[in-house]
Design a protein around this motif. Structure first.
Motif, PDB file in Angstrom:
ATOM      1  N   LEU A   1       0.814  -1.213   0.025  1.00  0.00           N
ATOM      2  CA  LEU A   1       0.121  -0.085  -0.004  1.00  0.00           C
ATOM      3  C   LEU A   1       0.671   1.069   0.042  1.00  0.00           C
ATOM      4  CD1 LEU A   1      -2.625  -1.306   2.553  1.00  0.00           C
ATOM      5  CD2 LEU A   1      -3.119  -0.441   0.277  1.00  0.00           C
TER       6      LEU A   1
ATOM      7  N   PRO B   1      -3.068  -0.572  -5.318  1.00  0.00           N
ATOM      8  CA  PRO B   1      -4.409  -0.593  -4.909  1.00  0.00           C
ATOM      9  C   PRO B   1      -4.790  -1.626  -3.704  1.00  0.00           C
ATOM     10  CG  PRO B   1      -4.473  -1.498  -7.041  1.00  0.00           C
ATOM     11  CD  PRO B   1      -3.091  -1.157  -6.892  1.00  0.00           C
ATOM     12  N   THR B   2      -5.654  -1.322  -2.976  1.00  0.00           N
ATOM     13  CA  THR B   2      -6.071  -2.137  -1.730  1.00  0.00           C
ATOM     14  C   THR B   2      -6.351  -3.540  -1.971  1.00  0.00           C
ATOM     15  OG1 THR B   2      -7.186  -0.340  -0.559  1.00  0.00           O
ATOM     16  CG2 THR B   2      -7.763  -2.328   0.269  1.00  0.00           C
TER      17      THR B   2
ATOM     18  N   ASP C   1      -0.920   6.458   5.700  1.00  0.00           N
ATOM     19  CA  ASP C   1      -2.222   6.951   5.541  1.00  0.00           C
ATOM     20  C   ASP C   1      -2.719   6.136   4.875  1.00  0.00           C
ATOM     21  OD1 ASP C   1      -4.074   8.730   6.390  1.00  0.00           O
ATOM     22  OD2 ASP C   1      -3.332  10.431   5.274  1.00  0.00           O
TER      23      ASP C   1
ATOM     24  N   PRO D   1      -5.455   3.736   2.677  1.00  0.00           N
ATOM     25  CA  PRO D   1      -6.723   4.071   2.011  1.00  0.00           C
ATOM     26  C   PRO D   1      -7.931   3.626   2.980  1.00  0.00           C
ATOM     27  CG  PRO D   1      -5.531   2.508   0.950  1.00  0.00           C
ATOM     28  CD  PRO D   1      -4.676   2.810   1.981  1.00  0.00           C
ATOM     29  N   ALA D   2      -8.943   4.336   2.715  1.00  0.00           N
ATOM     30  CA  ALA D   2     -10.123   4.006   3.543  1.00  0.00           C
ATOM     31  C   ALA D   2     -10.726   2.649   3.076  1.00  0.00           C
ATOM     32  CB  ALA D   2     -11.241   4.896   3.185  1.00  0.00           C
TER      33      ALA D   2
ATOM     34  N   ARG E   1      -8.715   0.238   5.420  1.00  0.00           N
ATOM     35  CA  ARG E   1      -8.958   0.548   6.953  1.00  0.00           C
ATOM     36  C   ARG E   1     -10.418  -0.069   7.174  1.00  0.00           C
ATOM     37  NH1 ARG E   1      -6.951   4.029  10.480  1.00  0.00           N
ATOM     38  NH2 ARG E   1      -7.644   2.272  11.769  1.00  0.00           N
TER      39      ARG E   1
ATOM     40  N   SER F   1      -4.879  -3.603   9.401  1.00  0.00           N
ATOM     41  CA  SER F   1      -6.097  -2.394   9.200  1.00  0.00           C
ATOM     42  C   SER F   1      -6.431  -1.892  10.435  1.00  0.00           C
ATOM     43  CB  SER F   1      -6.921  -3.226   8.396  1.00  0.00           C
ATOM     44  OG  SER F   1      -8.297  -2.448   8.264  1.00  0.00           O
TER      45      SER F   1
END
Ligand SMILES: Nc1ncnc2c1ncn2[C@@H]1O[C@H](COP(=O)(O)OP(=O)(O)O)[C@@H](O)[C@H]1O
Ligand SMILES: [Mg+2]
Lengths: 265, 328
Positions: B96, B101-102, B158, B160-161, B164, B242
């Motif tokens: 990441l 990408p996630t 930081d 990505p959402a 998380r 996460s």
């Protein structure tokens, strides 16, 4: 090409040595379709070794094995099974934690046809297991692990497995040694049932009563060699006992031996 | 079928199930009693938030515990899950950070876990190395590898959402990790009960020789199991990273022992061949409840560790007694 009326199994001069020790020498015999052949002999005569040769556990050091007239080399038990030879060792072929159906179908479980991921078809397993077992031993519980079953019930499960695999030759090593009277009767009935279905049976047994009750023919081994073979209805247990203990005895020789007192050694 | 036969069949069924079910029922009773005792002494125990916490904590252990159940039923063991957990978190977090990408980062983390699992499986199934030793070696090697690659540092960023969400999101108030754990349990349960593979796991764990003679590809089953274990451990590590918004090099340190303890407390037999995922789920929940309860009561963490040891001993003893009874 399979020969038209070749015998199901034909052993020609089979020999097997273990590091110089001769366990089998020049063993020849024929097994026909639908025949029950008893294999008898004292301890160390080579019965187990012969069975292991036939079931692919030990390749023979000598001689040839023909199935339907075709020479075969059995390199492992799976090859023997593919050729229709199923061997039941005393208590050695079941998974204790699985139930009857789990054991009968182990390695070839039926799966549902429609779904993508092919789940077990447990319904078919139970149904077929019930059908196979009612013919062999109706007392076998269908939903308990085989570890809680009696010797006879376990054996019925093994036999059902052999039937399911379409065994043409069922080899039984001392099948009744650990069984009670009623269970022995069921096993003998199963052997007769196999014969009537056209399957052949090789029965290793110390119990001559059982042998005379089901076998069509008796093959006597002594010190790794075939002493002789008799049709059950043409012989007596006295003669078989003599063959087992003394080797081949022609009627005249019996008289001779007995007269010279050698027979009582 | 005659009515008598039907009655007989029903009775047999009851008997067979009761033997196995009784241990799970006992565990369930213990869990409820424990909850009662704690709730009486500490009202905070019964709060919704507390149960969410328990579920959240249990989920991380539950994911590898589900596959560990299959491995122990197959008479194996995987000591490397704690280290692989750290590896999964590390690989995904650094991917990441590198801008992947996630989804790709998560898949890469899981792939790393599968890779280690395949090595375990190959060593055990093809080289004949005992599972205990093979996976112990991997426990050290993988932990060392992660420490080396991460230079001993935590990877925090930081994230990505979407990433998380795996560890911190919730559905209807229930944390996403709980759903992931339930998914893994359902999948393992389906495999164990309803597929050939599951049968072979049980068969091999009971008697490997007989299984081989029945034509089961023993090596392939083992290889697949350890690969799945690696995947599950890595997934747990990804969820943990996460949740913490960071991948630490000591993530999952010692957790292999908690995972194994949960499986054994859940009634899976150390001797192989017997075990259930329901049992393991109860084992995981019980361990989490014990920790949580003792925490709330202010019991020393040292005594908490002692308690787990005592529970494990009792479970192992029950297993020995049960096996002895079953063998008569
Ligand atoms: N794996 C083996 N290694 C060495 N010798 C063996 C082996 N198997 C059998 N034998 C020998 O072969 C002979 C025949 O044994 P066996 O076939 O077991 O006889 P039986 O089953 O009739 O009692 C015995 O002398 C035995 O010691
Ligand atoms: Mg023998």
């Amino acid at each position: 090409m399979p020969r038209e009326n070749a015998p199901l199994v034909e052993a020609c001069g089979i020999g097997r040595t273990f590091k110089g020790v001769t366990a089998l020498a020049d063993v020849s015999f024929v097994l026909d379709r639908g025949e029950v052949l008893a294999l008898v002999g004292s301890n160390g005569a080579g019965k187990s070794t012969l069975i292991k040769v036939l079931s692919g556990v030990h390749p023979p050091s000598d001689g040839e094995l023909l199935i339907n007239g075709v020479p075969v080399r059995l390199r492992d038990p799976a090859e023997a099974r593919q050729l229709g030879i199923e061997t039941l060792y005393q208590d050695l072929s079941l998974i204790d934690t699985l139930d009857a159906a789990g054991n009968i179908f182990l390695g070839r479980e039926p799966r549902t046809r429609q779904s993508l991921n092919r789940l077990l078809d447990t319904r078919a397993m139970i149904r077929d297991a019930r059908e196979l077992l009612t013919a062999l031993n109706p007392s076998v519980p269908l939903d308990r692990p085989v570890s809680v079953m009696s010797g006879g019930q376990r054996q019925a499960v093994s036999l059902a497995r052999a039937v399911h695999f379409g065994a043409q030759v069922v080899i039984l090593d001392e099948p009744t040694a650990a069984l009670g009277v009623a269970e022995t009767a069921l096993t003998l009935a199963a052997i007769r049932q196999f014969r009537s279905q056209g399957r052949s049976v090789i029965l290793v047994s110390h119990d001559l009563v059982d042998v005379f009750a089901v076998a069509d023919r008796i093959l006597v081994l002594r010190a790794g060699r075939v002493v002789g073979s008799r049709l059950t209805h043409e012989t007596t247990s006295e003669e078989i006992v003599q063959m087992i203990t003394l080797g081949e005895v022609s009627p005249s020789r019996v008289v001779e031996v007995t007269q010279s007192g050698e027979g009582r050694r | 079928m005659t009515p008598a036969a039907v009655a007989g069949a029903i009775q047999e069924r009851g008997l067979a199930r009761r033997m196995i079910a009784s241990r799970q029922a006992l565990l369930l009773v213990l869990i409820l009693l424990w909850c009662l005792v704690i709730a009486i002494n500490e009202p905070r125990f019964l709060s919704v938030q507390n149960f969410i916490n328990i579920g959240d904590q249990a989920a991380i252990l539950a994911i590898p515990a589900a596959v560990m159940t299959l491995i122990i039923i197959c008479a194996g063991i995987d000591l490397s899950v704690g280290s692989v957990l750290a590896l999964g978190g590390f690989i995904t977090a650094s991917s990441l950070v590198a801008g992947l990408p996630t989804l790709a980062a998560v898949l890469l983390g899981i792939a790393a876990g599968i890779g280690i699992g395949l090595l375990n499986g190959a060593g055990i199934a093809y080289l004949g190395i005992p599972a205990l030793i093979m996976t112990l070696a991997m426990l050290y090697a993988v932990r060392g590898g992660v420490l080396f690659l991460a230079k001993g540092e935590t990877i925090a960023s930081d994230f990505p959402a979407a990433f998380r969400y795996l560890g911190t999101g919730d559905l209807l108030g229930i944390p996403v990790p709980v759903f992931i754990a339930i998914g893994v349990f359902l999948a393992c349960g389906l495999v164990l009960r309803s597929t050939r593979f599951g049968r072979y796991v049980i068969a091999i764990g009971t008697n490997e020789d007989v299984s081989r003679r029945a034509g089961i590809n023993v090596r392939r089953v083992k290889l697949t199991l350890y690969a799945a274990s690696g995947a599950a451990a890595a997934l747990a590590g990804i969820v943990l990273a996460s949740k913490l918004n960071a991948a630490t090099t000591n993530a999952g340190y010692g957790s292999e022992l908690d995972v194994i303890a949960a499986v054994i407390i859940g009634g899976t037999s150390l001797f192989g061949g017997r075990g259930t995922l329901v049992g393991t789920a109860l084992g995981v929940v019980f361990l989490a409840l014990v920790r949580n309860g003792l925490n709330l009561l202010g019991v020393s963490p040292f005594l908490q560790i002692f308690t787990v040891g005592a529970l494990l001993f009792v479970s192992a003893l029950a297993d020995v007694l049960y096996s002895r009874a079953g063998r008569q």
